[in-house]
Design an enzyme around this catalytic site. Structure first.
Site, short mmCIF file in Angstrom:
data_model
loop_
_atom_site.label_atom_id
_atom_site.label_comp_id
_atom_site.label_asym_id
_atom_site.label_seq_id
_atom_site.Cartn_x
_atom_site.Cartn_y
_atom_site.Cartn_z
N HIS A 219 -21.07 25.44 -2.04
CA HIS A 219 -21.23 24.09 -1.47
C HIS A 219 -21.66 23.09 -2.54
O HIS A 219 -21.06 22.02 -2.69
CB HIS A 219 -22.26 24.18 -0.34
N GLU A 220 -22.69 23.43 -3.30
CA GLU A 220 -23.21 22.48 -4.29
C GLU A 220 -22.19 22.24 -5.41
O GLU A 220 -22.07 21.13 -5.92
CB GLU A 220 -24.54 22.97 -4.88
N HIS B 183 -19.86 19.58 -4.39
CA HIS B 183 -20.36 18.23 -4.71
C HIS B 183 -20.15 17.92 -6.19
O HIS B 183 -19.73 16.82 -6.55
CB HIS B 183 -21.86 18.12 -4.40
ZN LIG Z 1 -24.45 19.10 0.45
#
Ligand SMILES: [Zn+2]
Ligand SMILES: [Ca+2]
Ligand SMILES: [Ca+2]
Length: 320
Positions: free
Chosen positions: A235-236, A239
């Site tokens: 997830h990170e 980003h």
């Molecule tokens: Zn996030």
């Protein structure tokens, strides 16, 4: 950024009772007024109101953008793509891109309990990253792969836990970050504010703040169940490669600026069935997507639109 559904006592100190939503028996409800101490078994139901956040994290969450901030970032992306002669017709990448990864393992005292996680957890995390971005659990092959460049073990009690959005965090990264725009620096440790992780978006000018911060126990084999299968890092890194949350922008407008992720009003937790928070927009909520907040066992895919967005950002901001 990714938040835990179950927050620790530390994470919710300062919330008033009125902002807490509890599950389970009524006896778990928070009594009293003013500053409260919440036992570990109390669930703060953040998807009831995403403004309810522990420790003021929402005020400065680098991965939660206002409409104006998102629009500004989109403009920056278009400008960078225009200026970049390597840009292809789809602004994508022609071949597999392999990203070097440096793990900075922050420990309080050098012990396993104090954050000094073993190589085996980091190697498992690398495997999960590669499988996830290759589409081996579902979704598409994003064309991104990851290779472990080095593990940097750091014992420093002043950086443990890693304090979110502080000068201490900036000083830590300034001291430790290595490589250029295309080097992924991951910092593991205990984190403040009940957070699972946070990351920086790509931008024109590299600075030492660039990178992803991950709760050490979220790595595969860690103790942060149900967030211990390695998807916080996935997830990170999303980003870091320019993806927003699937619930960015809610039900209106461009949302997450990805056309094939259905609009979503707010973050999903757990693994809900049939969730549809934007009834006026096509599709059920993309709760299986790595960029939502569901349990690790529930999330397993990136879409073609997300892959293209990451490839564009790579070309614009991170390609050497
Ligand atoms: Zn996030
Ligand atoms: Ca979308
Ligand atoms: Ca819908």
């Amino acid at each position: 950024m990714r938040l835990r559904r179950i927050l620790s006592t530390v994470g919710v100190t300062g919330l008033t009772a009125a902002t807490l939503f509890t599950v389970g028996p009524a006896s778990a409800a928070v009594a009293g007024s003013g500053a409260v101490s919440v036992p570990d078994n109390v669930c703060v139901d953040q998807h009831a109101d995403m403004k309810v956040r522990p420790g003021g994290a929402a005020k400065a969450d680098p991965n939660e953008l206002t409409a104006e901030q998102a629009a500004a970032r989109e403009g920056e992306l278009r400008q960078a793509l225009k200026a970049n002669a390597k840009m292809g017709p789809e602004a994508g990448i022609a071949a597999i891109v392999t990203i070097p990864v440096v793990f900075h393992v922050i420990s309080e005292n050098g012990t396993r309990a104090g954050g000094n996680i073993p190589d085996s957890m980091i190697n498992s995390q690398m495997t999960i990253l590669n499988q996830s971005y290759a589409g081996q659990f579902g979704g598409v092959d994003t064309q991104f792969r990851f290779t472990l460049q080095s593990i940097n073990r750091v014992t420093n009690a002043a950086w443990y836990p890693i304090p979110y959005n502080t000068n201490t965090e900036r000083q830590m990264k300034a001291a430790l970050r290595v490589g250029g725009k295309g080097t992924l620096n991951i910092y593991t440790g205990d984190l403040t504010n009940g957070l699972l992780g946070w990351a920086t978006f790509p931008q024109n000018t590299l600075n030492t703040y660039d990178g992803a911060v991950i709760l050490a126990e979220s790595l595969p084999g860690g103790t942060a169940s149900p967030y211990n299968l390695g998807d916080t890092a996935t997830h990170e890194v999303g980003h870091w490669l320019n993806l927003y949350h699937t619930f960015q922008g809610g039900c209106n407008g461009n949302g997450d600026f990805v056309s094939d992720t259905p609009a979503e009003r707010s973050a999903a937790f757990g693994c809900p069935t049939g969730r549809d928070t934007c009834r006026n927009r096509a599709g059920l909520d993309p709760i299986r997507n790595f960029m939502d907040y569901t349990d690790d066992a529930c999330m397993f895919e990136f879409t073609a639109g997300q892959a293209t967005r990451m490839q564009s950002a790579w070309t614009a901001f991170r390609a050497g």
